[in-house]
Design a protein around this motif. Structure first.
Motif, PDB file in Angstrom:
ATOM      1  N   GLU A  78      50.555  -6.248  42.996  1.00  0.00           N
ATOM      2  CA  GLU A  78      51.975  -6.733  42.026  1.00  0.00           C
ATOM      3  C   GLU A  78      52.625  -5.529  41.967  1.00  0.00           C
ATOM      4  O   GLU A  78      52.327  -4.356  41.354  1.00  0.00           O
ATOM      5  CB  GLU A  78      51.052  -7.513  40.953  1.00  0.00           C
ATOM      6  CG  GLU A  78      52.124  -8.302  40.658  1.00  0.00           C
ATOM      7  CD  GLU A  78      51.495  -9.222  39.205  1.00  0.00           C
ATOM      8  OE1 GLU A  78      49.948  -9.337  39.280  1.00  0.00           O
ATOM      9  OE2 GLU A  78      52.078  -9.138  37.969  1.00  0.00           O
ATOM     10  N   HIS A  79      53.968  -6.274  41.205  1.00  0.00           N
ATOM     11  CA  HIS A  79      55.082  -4.597  40.739  1.00  0.00           C
ATOM     12  C   HIS A  79      54.252  -4.182  39.699  1.00  0.00           C
ATOM     13  O   HIS A  79      54.208  -5.027  38.690  1.00  0.00           O
ATOM     14  CB  HIS A  79      56.431  -5.840  40.868  1.00  0.00           C
ATOM     15  CG  HIS A  79      57.225  -4.402  40.296  1.00  0.00           C
ATOM     16  ND1 HIS A  79      58.561  -4.702  40.318  1.00  0.00           N
ATOM     17  CD2 HIS A  79      57.452  -3.253  40.464  1.00  0.00           C
ATOM     18  CE1 HIS A  79      59.551  -4.262  39.937  1.00  0.00           C
ATOM     19  NE2 HIS A  79      58.573  -2.933  40.391  1.00  0.00           N
ATOM     20  N   VAL A  80      53.820  -3.167  39.348  1.00  0.00           N
ATOM     21  CA  VAL A  80      53.759  -2.608  38.157  1.00  0.00           C
ATOM     22  C   VAL A  80      54.974  -1.902  37.569  1.00  0.00           C
ATOM     23  O   VAL A  80      55.402  -1.080  38.180  1.00  0.00           O
ATOM     24  CB  VAL A  80      52.755  -1.757  38.331  1.00  0.00           C
ATOM     25  CG1 VAL A  80      52.483  -1.208  36.476  1.00  0.00           C
ATOM     26  CG2 VAL A  80      51.331  -2.723  38.740  1.00  0.00           C
ATOM     27  N   HIS A  81      55.592  -2.612  36.604  1.00  0.00           N
ATOM     28  CA  HIS A  81      56.909  -2.271  35.428  1.00  0.00           C
ATOM     29  C   HIS A  81      56.577  -2.240  33.915  1.00  0.00           C
ATOM     30  O   HIS A  81      55.671  -2.690  34.060  1.00  0.00           O
ATOM     31  CB  HIS A  81      58.079  -2.646  36.264  1.00  0.00           C
ATOM     32  CG  HIS A  81      59.102  -1.087  36.025  1.00  0.00           C
ATOM     33  ND1 HIS A  81      59.185  -0.300  35.770  1.00  0.00           N
ATOM     34  CD2 HIS A  81      60.431  -1.497  36.185  1.00  0.00           C
ATOM     35  CE1 HIS A  81      60.306   0.472  35.258  1.00  0.00           C
ATOM     36  NE2 HIS A  81      60.809  -0.478  36.298  1.00  0.00           N
ATOM     37  N   THR A  82      57.821  -2.805  33.991  1.00  0.00           N
ATOM     38  CA  THR A  82      57.800  -2.955  32.256  1.00  0.00           C
ATOM     39  C   THR A  82      57.401  -3.824  31.600  1.00  0.00           C
ATOM     40  O   THR A  82      56.987  -4.443  30.178  1.00  0.00           O
ATOM     41  CB  THR A  82      59.848  -3.062  31.502  1.00  0.00           C
ATOM     42  OG1 THR A  82      59.800  -3.229  32.513  1.00  0.00           O
ATOM     43  CG2 THR A  82      59.975  -1.859  31.481  1.00  0.00           C
ATOM     44  N   SER A  83      56.882  -5.358  31.940  1.00  0.00           N
ATOM     45  CA  SER A  83      56.893  -6.682  32.283  1.00  0.00           C
ATOM     46  C   SER A  83      55.028  -6.690  32.623  1.00  0.00           C
ATOM     47  O   SER A  83      54.216  -7.823  31.108  1.00  0.00           O
ATOM     48  CB  SER A  83      57.686  -8.136  32.798  1.00  0.00           C
ATOM     49  OG  SER A  83      56.560  -7.793  34.326  1.00  0.00           O
ATOM     50  N   ASN A  84      55.382  -5.269  32.926  1.00  0.00           N
ATOM     51  CA  ASN A  84      53.131  -5.939  32.372  1.00  0.00           C
ATOM     52  C   ASN A  84      52.691  -4.202  31.699  1.00  0.00           C
ATOM     53  O   ASN A  84      51.436  -4.185  32.353  1.00  0.00           O
ATOM     54  CB  ASN A  84      52.846  -6.219  33.359  1.00  0.00           C
ATOM     55  CG  ASN A  84      53.195  -5.660  34.863  1.00  0.00           C
ATOM     56  OD1 ASN A  84      53.928  -4.349  35.186  1.00  0.00           O
ATOM     57  ND2 ASN A  84      52.855  -6.168  36.276  1.00  0.00           N
ATOM     58  N   LEU A  85      53.123  -2.776  32.152  1.00  0.00           N
ATOM     59  CA  LEU A  85      52.579  -1.648  31.298  1.00  0.00           C
ATOM     60  C   LEU A  85      53.588  -0.966  30.085  1.00  0.00           C
ATOM     61  O   LEU A  85      55.175  -1.896  29.969  1.00  0.00           O
ATOM     62  CB  LEU A  85      53.043  -1.058  33.127  1.00  0.00           C
ATOM     63  CG  LEU A  85      52.953   0.873  32.077  1.00  0.00           C
ATOM     64  CD1 LEU A  85      51.213   1.065  32.316  1.00  0.00           C
ATOM     65  CD2 LEU A  85      53.148   1.372  33.862  1.00  0.00           C
ATOM     66  N   ASP A  86      52.854  -0.483  29.357  1.00  0.00           N
ATOM     67  CA  ASP A  86      53.480  -0.324  28.171  1.00  0.00           C
ATOM     68  C   ASP A  86      52.529   0.872  27.812  1.00  0.00           C
ATOM     69  O   ASP A  86      51.106   1.034  28.080  1.00  0.00           O
ATOM     70  CB  ASP A  86      54.058  -1.550  27.178  1.00  0.00           C
ATOM     71  CG  ASP A  86      54.574  -0.581  26.198  1.00  0.00           C
ATOM     72  OD1 ASP A  86      55.535  -1.307  26.422  1.00  0.00           O
ATOM     73  OD2 ASP A  86      54.204   0.213  25.102  1.00  0.00           O
TER      74      ASP A  86
END
Lengths: 90, 386
Positions: A78-86
């Protein structure tokens, strides 16, 4: 040919070196061994893909170091970016 | 591991053998250039400061200029002053002598009777030093005497993926062989406190490290600026970077995984082995200047977009992970690490290749910036000119 770079063997994400469509293979190697996972979302160039299933609240590693926490459950590929990583655990 | 270098009377070892013509101020810079241009093998440092300085900046300027003279790549120094600048030649020479017992001479433009008579004297000193320098033979030195400066600039997504990890391999190798590597650019350390502090060898070093990061942030806050807000930028996020830790790690990874043994002020003499941190700004040229003043004999500079920069005292080796940059800027790039991006090479392989190039340059091969005669100079300041 390899489609992403894994910087450290401890990493839970990899950076794709060409754009990847959902359903396509993401191929990489760590210490001379080849691996392949299937992308489950589109991943734009130089964005991150999860290399394994990551649970909500788990630390995400790149460069062998913590880059933040999973905001929700993330599937391998899965794409990991601002929607699921902080940076902060929310 | 050994390299061939020039042993200085202060015991340190240079990989180049320059005569340095060092202007105290901007007002003396053109005369210094005029002198250096007459003497083969002489380099001069364009000095944009040296006058109208706050007390803190005067101190910093003395530290950096005396550090240039003490850099082991320098055989000896001709100090050139106008007459009335803040940086006074006798005080500068006193500070140079605190750091090294190498040859140093003084030319004051007004006392000599103007630029042409000052140049006559300066050329006399510099050409004598050049002849003396030519008599110094290279000898074997251990790699433990090598100080590598690391720097990055013009970064793009390939920097954190290929160029910086490649340099990280080289930095770790230098450290494992007993040498020294310098990580710089304090503004890039913001957000990595939790990662870097545990890597410090003791609490005192960790406190110093956290101190320079905090001081840097406080400084910008006093000016109403924040290093943390809006970082990573919208453009960074579009490019795939998500958190500040990730962005900063991409930068600091050029120093590998070694423990941090010491933290130095801007331009301070580096005297510890291992991986050390120097408090410098994110401006490439000003950061390199501080590490050269600290005694680094060679720089490896990672870039994504490419940069021509070079330094008059030390060779700068340029590497990129962007194949397009490597080809577009072939005149300027010494090593192409894009094999990592294409999957043809591992980080270990590019690290080994870059280390070989480093050792060739250490042993005398010119880097591209060096062969172009480039000599960029910038010095950090705390205040505007008074």
């Amino acid at each position: 040919m390899y489609t992403c770079v894994v910087i450290n063997e401890k990493d839970s994400v990899a950076t794709v070196t060409s754009p990847v469509k959902a359903g396509e293979d993401i191929r990489y190697r760590i210490k001379g061994n080849d691996f392949c996972i299937k992308a489950c979302t589109d991943i734009p160039l130089y964005h991150k893909a999860a290399l394994k299933d990551i649970k909500k609240g788990e630390v995400i590693y790149k460069y062998g170091c913590k880059i933040g926490y999973a905001l929700k459950d993330i599937k391998a590929g899965e794409h990991v970016h601002t929607s699921n990583l902080d940076s902060k655990m929310i | 591991m050994k390299f061939k270098g020039f042993r200085r009377p202060d015991g340190r070892v240079g990989i180049r053998n320059h005569v340095l013509v060092l202007p105290c101020s901007l007002c003396a810079s053109e005369t210094a250039r005029f002198i250096a241009s007459q003497v083969p093998g002489a380099v001069y440092i364009p000095n944009q400061g040296g006058c109208a300085l706050s007390a803190a900046d005067l101190e910093l300027t003395y530290r950096v200029l005396s550090g240039f003279a003490a850099n082991p790549n320098v055989y000896g120094t001709v100090v050139v002053a106008n007459t009335c600048e803040n940086v006074q030649p006798d005080e500068l020479i006193r500070r140079i002598k605190e750091k090294t017992n190498k040859p140093v001479e003084k030319v004051v433009i007004r006392d000599a009777g103007g630029t042409i008579k000052a140049a006559e004297l300066g050329v006399k000193y510099a050409s004598q030093m050049s002849r003396d320098a030519s008599c110094v033979e290279k000898e074997d030195a251990d790699i433990t005497e090598l100080i590598l400066a690391t720097e990055c600039g013009g970064s793009d997504p390939t920097s954190g993926l290929a160029a910086n990890p490649t340099l990280g391999e080289v930095s770790d190798k230098i450290v494992s062989l007993g040498g020294t590597s310098i990580l710089s650019e304090t503004s890039e350390l913001v957000g990595t406190e939790d990662i870097l502090a545990p890597r410090c060898v003791n609490d005192e070093v960790a406190e110093k490290l956290l101190g320079i990061i905090k001081d840097n942030e406080d400084y910008f806050e006093r000016l109403g600026e924040s290093l943390r807000d809006g970082n990573p930028s919208a453009g960074n996020k579009e490019g795939g970077l998500t958190t500040l830790e990730e962005k900063s790690l991409g930068c600091i990874h050029k120093a590998g995984y070694s423990p941090i043994t010491e933290v130095y002020a801007y331009g301070e003499m580096v005297d510890k082995k291992g991986l050390v941190v120097m408090d410098t700004p994110g401006q490439d040229i000003a950061s390199i200047a501080a590490m050269v003043a600290g005694g680094a004999q060679v720089v490896i500079f990672t870039t994504g977009r490419g940069t021509p920069t070079g330094n008059g005292i030390v060779p700068v080796i340029k590497i990129t992970g962007n194949s397009e940059t490597a080809s577009l800027m072939e005149d300027n790039i010494d090593y192409d690490a894009s094999g990592i991006i294409s999957g043809e090479k591992t980080i270990e392989e590019t690290g080994t290749e870059l280390f070989d190039i480093l050792m060739q340059v250490v042993n005398g091969r010119q880097s591209k910036a060096e062969s172009l005669g480039f000599n960029d100079m910038s010095m950090a300041r705390k205040c505007n000119f008074c």
